[in-house]
Design a protein around this motif. Structure first.
Motif, PDB file in Angstrom:
ATOM      1  N   ARG A 182     -14.888  10.426 -16.179  1.00  0.00           N
ATOM      2  CA  ARG A 182     -14.531   9.115 -15.648  1.00  0.00           C
ATOM      3  C   ARG A 182     -13.729   9.274 -14.359  1.00  0.00           C
ATOM      4  O   ARG A 182     -13.065  10.291 -14.136  1.00  0.00           O
ATOM      5  CB  ARG A 182     -13.725   8.295 -16.660  1.00  0.00           C
ATOM      6  N   LEU A 183     -13.803   8.236 -13.533  1.00  0.00           N
ATOM      7  CA  LEU A 183     -13.084   8.215 -12.270  1.00  0.00           C
ATOM      8  C   LEU A 183     -12.376   6.881 -12.128  1.00  0.00           C
ATOM      9  O   LEU A 183     -12.951   5.833 -12.418  1.00  0.00           O
ATOM     10  CB  LEU A 183     -14.049   8.406 -11.096  1.00  0.00           C
ATOM     11  N   GLY A 184     -11.113   6.911 -11.697  1.00  0.00           N
ATOM     12  CA  GLY A 184     -10.385   5.694 -11.390  1.00  0.00           C
ATOM     13  C   GLY A 184     -10.432   5.428  -9.895  1.00  0.00           C
ATOM     14  O   GLY A 184     -10.307   6.357  -9.091  1.00  0.00           O
ATOM     15  N   ILE A 185     -10.625   4.182  -9.525  1.00  0.00           N
ATOM     16  CA  ILE A 185     -10.684   3.801  -8.111  1.00  0.00           C
ATOM     17  C   ILE A 185      -9.756   2.610  -7.882  1.00  0.00           C
ATOM     18  O   ILE A 185      -9.817   1.614  -8.604  1.00  0.00           O
ATOM     19  CB  ILE A 185     -12.112   3.417  -7.665  1.00  0.00           C
ATOM     20  N   ARG A 186      -8.906   2.730  -6.867  1.00  0.00           N
ATOM     21  CA  ARG A 186      -8.119   1.597  -6.405  1.00  0.00           C
ATOM     22  C   ARG A 186      -8.464   1.335  -4.945  1.00  0.00           C
ATOM     23  O   ARG A 186      -8.455   2.264  -4.129  1.00  0.00           O
ATOM     24  CB  ARG A 186      -6.627   1.863  -6.538  1.00  0.00           C
ATOM     25  N   ILE A 187      -8.771   0.102  -4.613  1.00  0.00           N
ATOM     26  CA  ILE A 187      -9.017  -0.310  -3.239  1.00  0.00           C
ATOM     27  C   ILE A 187      -7.775  -1.061  -2.758  1.00  0.00           C
ATOM     28  O   ILE A 187      -7.461  -2.136  -3.271  1.00  0.00           O
ATOM     29  CB  ILE A 187     -10.270  -1.194  -3.111  1.00  0.00           C
ATOM     30  N   HIS A 188      -7.072  -0.499  -1.808  1.00  0.00           N
ATOM     31  CA  HIS A 188      -5.858  -1.118  -1.292  1.00  0.00           C
ATOM     32  C   HIS A 188      -6.219  -2.272  -0.352  1.00  0.00           C
ATOM     33  O   HIS A 188      -7.352  -2.365   0.134  1.00  0.00           O
ATOM     34  CB  HIS A 188      -5.023  -0.080  -0.539  1.00  0.00           C
ATOM     35  N   PRO A 189      -5.269  -3.151  -0.064  1.00  0.00           N
ATOM     36  CA  PRO A 189      -5.552  -4.262   0.854  1.00  0.00           C
ATOM     37  C   PRO A 189      -6.016  -3.774   2.225  1.00  0.00           C
ATOM     38  O   PRO A 189      -5.675  -2.665   2.666  1.00  0.00           O
ATOM     39  CB  PRO A 189      -4.209  -4.986   0.952  1.00  0.00           C
ATOM     40  N   GLU A 190      -6.786  -4.604   2.884  1.00  0.00           N
ATOM     41  CA  GLU A 190      -7.285  -4.296   4.227  1.00  0.00           C
ATOM     42  C   GLU A 190      -6.127  -4.022   5.184  1.00  0.00           C
ATOM     43  O   GLU A 190      -5.076  -4.678   5.118  1.00  0.00           O
ATOM     44  CB  GLU A 190      -8.118  -5.461   4.758  1.00  0.00           C
ATOM     45  N   ILE A 191      -6.333  -3.062   6.073  1.00  0.00           N
ATOM     46  CA  ILE A 191      -5.370  -2.790   7.148  1.00  0.00           C
ATOM     47  C   ILE A 191      -5.893  -3.479   8.411  1.00  0.00           C
ATOM     48  O   ILE A 191      -6.856  -3.010   9.025  1.00  0.00           O
ATOM     49  CB  ILE A 191      -5.215  -1.283   7.399  1.00  0.00           C
ATOM     50  N   PRO A 192      -5.300  -4.587   8.803  1.00  0.00           N
ATOM     51  CA  PRO A 192      -5.824  -5.303   9.977  1.00  0.00           C
ATOM     52  C   PRO A 192      -5.447  -4.612  11.282  1.00  0.00           C
ATOM     53  O   PRO A 192      -4.442  -3.887  11.350  1.00  0.00           O
ATOM     54  CB  PRO A 192      -5.148  -6.669   9.872  1.00  0.00           C
ATOM     55  N   VAL A 193      -6.229  -4.824  12.301  1.00  0.00           N
ATOM     56  CA  VAL A 193      -5.892  -4.336  13.637  1.00  0.00           C
ATOM     57  C   VAL A 193      -4.730  -5.175  14.169  1.00  0.00           C
ATOM     58  O   VAL A 193      -4.806  -6.405  14.161  1.00  0.00           O
ATOM     59  CB  VAL A 193      -7.101  -4.441  14.583  1.00  0.00           C
ATOM     60  N   PRO A 194      -3.648  -4.552  14.610  1.00  0.00           N
ATOM     61  CA  PRO A 194      -2.521  -5.329  15.142  1.00  0.00           C
ATOM     62  C   PRO A 194      -2.960  -6.191  16.325  1.00  0.00           C
ATOM     63  O   PRO A 194      -3.805  -5.780  17.127  1.00  0.00           O
ATOM     64  CB  PRO A 194      -1.528  -4.249  15.591  1.00  0.00           C
TER      65      PRO A 194
ATOM     66  N   ALA B 208      -1.443   6.019   5.794  1.00  0.00           N
ATOM     67  CA  ALA B 208      -0.690   7.101   5.158  1.00  0.00           C
ATOM     68  C   ALA B 208       0.157   6.569   4.008  1.00  0.00           C
ATOM     69  O   ALA B 208       0.276   7.212   2.953  1.00  0.00           O
ATOM     70  CB  ALA B 208       0.192   7.802   6.192  1.00  0.00           C
ATOM     71  N   ASP B 209       0.736   5.393   4.181  1.00  0.00           N
ATOM     72  CA  ASP B 209       1.545   4.794   3.116  1.00  0.00           C
ATOM     73  C   ASP B 209       0.692   4.507   1.881  1.00  0.00           C
ATOM     74  O   ASP B 209       1.143   4.689   0.737  1.00  0.00           O
ATOM     75  CB  ASP B 209       2.200   3.505   3.605  1.00  0.00           C
ATOM     76  N   ALA B 210      -0.540   4.055   2.098  1.00  0.00           N
ATOM     77  CA  ALA B 210      -1.437   3.794   0.972  1.00  0.00           C
ATOM     78  C   ALA B 210      -1.815   5.091   0.272  1.00  0.00           C
ATOM     79  O   ALA B 210      -1.836   5.164  -0.972  1.00  0.00           O
ATOM     80  CB  ALA B 210      -2.693   3.061   1.455  1.00  0.00           C
ATOM     81  N   TYR B 211      -2.118   6.127   1.055  1.00  0.00           N
ATOM     82  CA  TYR B 211      -2.407   7.426   0.451  1.00  0.00           C
ATOM     83  C   TYR B 211      -1.233   7.893  -0.399  1.00  0.00           C
ATOM     84  O   TYR B 211      -1.402   8.374  -1.524  1.00  0.00           O
ATOM     85  CB  TYR B 211      -2.666   8.476   1.535  1.00  0.00           C
ATOM     86  N   ALA B 212      -0.033   7.778   0.148  1.00  0.00           N
ATOM     87  CA  ALA B 212       1.160   8.244  -0.558  1.00  0.00           C
ATOM     88  C   ALA B 212       1.358   7.476  -1.863  1.00  0.00           C
ATOM     89  O   ALA B 212       1.744   8.055  -2.889  1.00  0.00           O
ATOM     90  CB  ALA B 212       2.396   8.101   0.337  1.00  0.00           C
ATOM     91  N   GLU B 213       1.091   6.185  -1.834  1.00  0.00           N
ATOM     92  CA  GLU B 213       1.226   5.379  -3.050  1.00  0.00           C
ATOM     93  C   GLU B 213       0.273   5.870  -4.136  1.00  0.00           C
ATOM     94  O   GLU B 213       0.652   6.005  -5.305  1.00  0.00           O
ATOM     95  CB  GLU B 213       0.959   3.911  -2.713  1.00  0.00           C
ATOM     96  N   GLY B 214      -0.962   6.148  -3.758  1.00  0.00           N
ATOM     97  CA  GLY B 214      -1.926   6.645  -4.731  1.00  0.00           C
ATOM     98  C   GLY B 214      -1.580   8.022  -5.249  1.00  0.00           C
ATOM     99  O   GLY B 214      -1.720   8.306  -6.448  1.00  0.00           O
TER     100      GLY B 214
END
Length: 322
Positions: A245-257, A274-280
Motif C-alpha cells: 500500500r501507498l499513502g498519498i497526500r496532495i498539499h494545497p496549490e502553491i500559487p505564483v506570487p 520545501a516546507d511541504a516536503y518537510a511537513e511530509g
C-alpha cells in the motif's frame, strides 16, 4: 559494455524475472533481509541517512530511536526495488485499490489533472513515486510526463525507462538540456500533467531553502515552469501505510506570487515547496530515502548534490525523476 556493466545489467534482468515470480510475502521478506544486512554493516549510506534523519528527529532524539528509524528507512528504501520489479504485474484493479488518500486530497488531485490548465505534481524522495504514478494513470485514465536521470550502464537505464513507459509515463532524459524544459512547458500549456521529483538540486541552478532549520538546495523546475506557463503546482507527500500500500497526500496549490521579479517568485514558491516536503517527511521520517549528503553543511558548497542515494541491490546509484 565492460564486464562490470554486463554483470550489473544481468543482475537487474534476472531480478525483474525472479522477484516478479516470487510470492508477494516472500519477495517483501527478502528485501527486508537485504535492507537489514546493509543496515547492520553501518556503511556510508546508512551513516548519511542517520545524519539526515537527525535533522528531522531533532538533536535530542536518542541513539536507539535514531537507529530504529534508520533501520525502517533502509527497509523502506529497499522496498522501492521490490515493488519496481513487481509493479508491472499488478492489474488495474489492484493499482486503484492500493492507495490510501483522504477525500480532500483526492479532490485536490482531481482538480490538478483537469485538462483545462496544466499542473505540476512535485514529489520528493519518499515512498514510491513509480507506484504513485501508476496509480494516477490507472485511477484518472491519464498519462503524464516526467524526467529521469540516466543510469549507468545504459542497459539498466533502458530497463527503468521501459518500465516507467509501460506504467503510462512519458519519460524525458534529465541530461537533455534546455529542450527538456521546453518540452515540459509545452505539455503544460497543452493542459497536460507533469510529475517531478524535485527535492534535490542535480545541477548548479537549485534554489537555497530553509529545511529543518538548515540550508539545502532544491530544484527550481516546478516553480520555474509555473512562472513560465501559468500552470498550477501541487506538492505531494508519499509514505508506506503497510505492505503493498501507498499513502498519498496532495498539499494545497502553491500559487505564483503576484509581484516580484522572476527570480524572487521562483525563490518564494520553492521555499513553500520545501516546507511541504518537510511537513511530509516529519510525519513519516522512515520513508524519506535520502542516503546521500543533502544539507549544505555536509556538502562542498561549490558542488551540487551527487546522484540519487537510493541503495541498489548491486551497490550503485539508482535513477530518479527530477
Amino acid at each position: 559494455m565492460n564486464v562490470k556493466d554486463r554483470f550489473i545489467a544481468g543482475g537487474y534482468a534476472a531480478a525483474w524475472s525472479l522477484i516478479r515470480a516470487m510470492p508477494e510475502k516472500t519477495a517483501y521478506r527478502l528485501f527486508d533481509r537485504i535492507a537489514d544486512r546493509v543496515w547492520k554493516r553501518r556503511g556510508p549510506q546508512v551513516l548519511q541517512l542517520e545524519a539526515n534523519l537527525l535533522r528531522v528527529l531533532g538533536k535530542d532524539t536518542t541513539p536507539e530511536s535514531l537507529a530504529a528509524t534508520s533501520r525502517k528507512g533502509m527497509r523502506s528504501a529497499m522496498r522501492y526495488y521490490c515493488e519496481a520489479f513487481r509493479l508491472n504485474g499488478w492489474d488495474r484493479r489492484r493499482l486503484v485499490d492500493s492507495v490510501d488518500i483522504a477525500d480532500e486530497d483526492r479532490a485536490r488531485l482531481a482538480e490538478a489533472v483537469r485538462p483545462e490548465r496544466g499542473a505540476v505534481l512535485a514529489l520528493g524522495h519518499t515512498g514510491n513515486y513509480d507506484h504513485a504514478g501508476a496509480w494516477l494513470v490507472a485511477t484518472f485514465s491519464i498519462g503524464f510526463t516526467t524526467v529521469a536521470e540516466n543510469l549507468k550502464p545504459e542497459a539498466v537505464a533502458e530497463r527503468f525507462w521501459a518500465y516507467r513507459r509501460k506504467l503510462g509515463m512519458e519519460v524525458l532524459p534529465h541530461d537533455g538540456g534546455p529542450a527538456v524544459f521546453g518540452t515540459l512547458a509545452r505539455r503544460l500549456r497543452e493542459g497536460g500533467t507533469v510529475c517531478l521529483v524535485a527535492d534535490r538540486d542535480l545541477g548548479a541552478s537549485g534554489v537555497p531553502v530553509d529545511f529543518f532549520g538548515e540550508t539545502t538546495r532544491i530544484a527550481a523546475g516546478p516553480a520555474a515552469l509555473a512562472v513560465q506557463t501559468g500552470c498550477r503546482v501541487y506538492p505531494a507527500s508519499l509514505w508506506y501505510p503497510g505492505p503493498g500500500r501507498l499513502g498519498i497526500r496532495i498539499h494545497p496549490e502553491i500559487p505564483v506570487p503576484p509581484d516580484g521579479t522572476r527570480r524572487e517568485k521562483i525563490a518564494r514558491m520553492t521555499q513553500t515547496l520545501a516546507d511541504a516536503y518537510a511537513e511530509g517527511i516529519a510525519a513519516h521520517p522512515e520513508d524519506w530515502h535520502m542516503l546521500q549528503k543533502y544539507f549544505l553543511a555536509d556538502l562542498d558548497p561549490g558542488k551540487p548534490p551527487a546522484p540519487d542515494g537510493r541503495p541498489s541491490p548491486r551497490g550503485h546509484d539508482q535513477d530518479s525523476p527530477v
